[in-house]
Design an enzyme around this catalytic site. Structure first.
Site: not given
Ligand code: ARG
Length: 298
Positions: A42, A116, A196, A292
């Site tokens: 991200n 992930r 998100h 998160c």
């Molecule tokens: N580095 C993680 C990703 O890009 C961060 C996730 C953060 N979570 C959230 N619900 N915004 O997936």
């Protein structure tokens, strides 16, 4: 009440018409033992590889655990896994559900990025051990879905707000709506910094929401304004740099939020919410903050 709503005009029910949902009383958190930024998935992670202060991250996480405890939540802690630096963001691997009879179910995520995907089975094991009915999305029909990162419950109601466009595809919500028998209000996310739904939409209570408007299309904004009496808007600096909207209001009263968002905090206070500030600076390097870092469970 199965249906996907994509415009305000289509919404043919009121919040009060939807089935009730008990307020979660527990929080699931993952120890940040292996938390780090080792890849970029991200825009917030750019230039952050190797820059996480692990000791500081652990201290920040621990204070957040204490914060949830102080406002009356039970905490369930799960150990992290080596090689899964983002597992600490426990909002993302699942979407838990509970109805008025206390039936607890969970839909497991199909993570958008391969980095992930391995997190999900670890979390699934926890839900299985804890008596949840486990559901998987049909991989022939659903390409991706990132749990409560994109699927957020309307406070106290079986109404799901569903973000799509970056990590979750719209097709996920057709399946989710059927599995849980709930209406889904689908919101397109139009700015990749808000990848998100939980980075730009924070459910506060039945009548109030905190949003960053720039992350939505006009169509989406109209839906939000139709369903909520009070829409609190965050400015771009606090939303993007301080993750102000990635806050959580688990009980309709207390808001846990990253430290320093003075404008948002004042608005929350003026609406009667109690603001508790936390440092999540190490986690913001990875693109996540308070919301998160926990999963609300029953
Ligand atoms: N580095 C993680 C990703 O890009 C961060 C996730 C953060 N979570 C959230 N619900 N915004 O997936």
């Amino acid at each position: 009440m199965t249906k996907i709503y994509k415009t305000a005009d289509e919404i043919d029910f009121k919040t009060e018409d939807a089935a009730p949902m008990p307020v979660p009383n527990r929080v699931l958190m993952i120890k940040p033992t292996y938390f780090d930024v080792t890849y970029v998935i991200n825009p917030h992670m750019e230039n952050q590889i190797g820059r996480v202060d692990k000791k500081q991250a652990y201290a920040e996480w621990q204070l957040l655990v204490d914060g949830f405890r102080k406002i009356g939540f039970d905490i369930n802690i799960l150990e992290g896994q080596k090689g899964l630096p983002d597992m600490v963001f426990s909002a993302n691997q699942s979407l838990p559900y509970c109805n008025e009879n206390g039936d607890r179910r969970v839909i497991m995520s199909i993570m958008h990025t391969k980095e992930r995907r391995e997190e999900v089975p670890h979390i699934e094991k926890w839900f299985r051990r804890n008596g949840y009915e486990i559901h998987h999305l049909d991989k022939n029909k659903v390409t991706d879905f990132e749990g409560m990162g994109d699927g957020i419950w309307h406070f106290k109601r079986q109404i799901l707000w569903g973000g799509y466009g970056h990590r979750t595809s719209l097709n996920a919500y057709t399946e989710i709506s059927k599995i849980f028998d709930v209406p889904v209000l689908a919101l397109e996310l139009v700015d990749e910094r808000y990848y998100h739904l939980d980075t730009c939409f924070c459910s506060l209570d039945e009548e109030s929401v905190l949003i960053y408007p720039g992350a939505f299309s006009d169509t989406g904004l109209n839906m939000i304004y139709k369903m909520y009496k009070h829409v609190i808007e965050a400015g771009s600096y606090e939303a993007e740099k301080l993750f102000a909207v990635n806050a959580v209001c688990p009980d309709g009263k207390n808001v846990l939020i990253q430290r320093g968002s003075s404008k948002v905090n004042k608005k929350l206070h003026d609406h009667g919410f109690i603001v508790h500030e936390f440092d999540t600076n190490e986690f913001i390097k990875s693109g996540g903050s308070v919301f998160c870092m926990k999963q609300m469970i029953w």
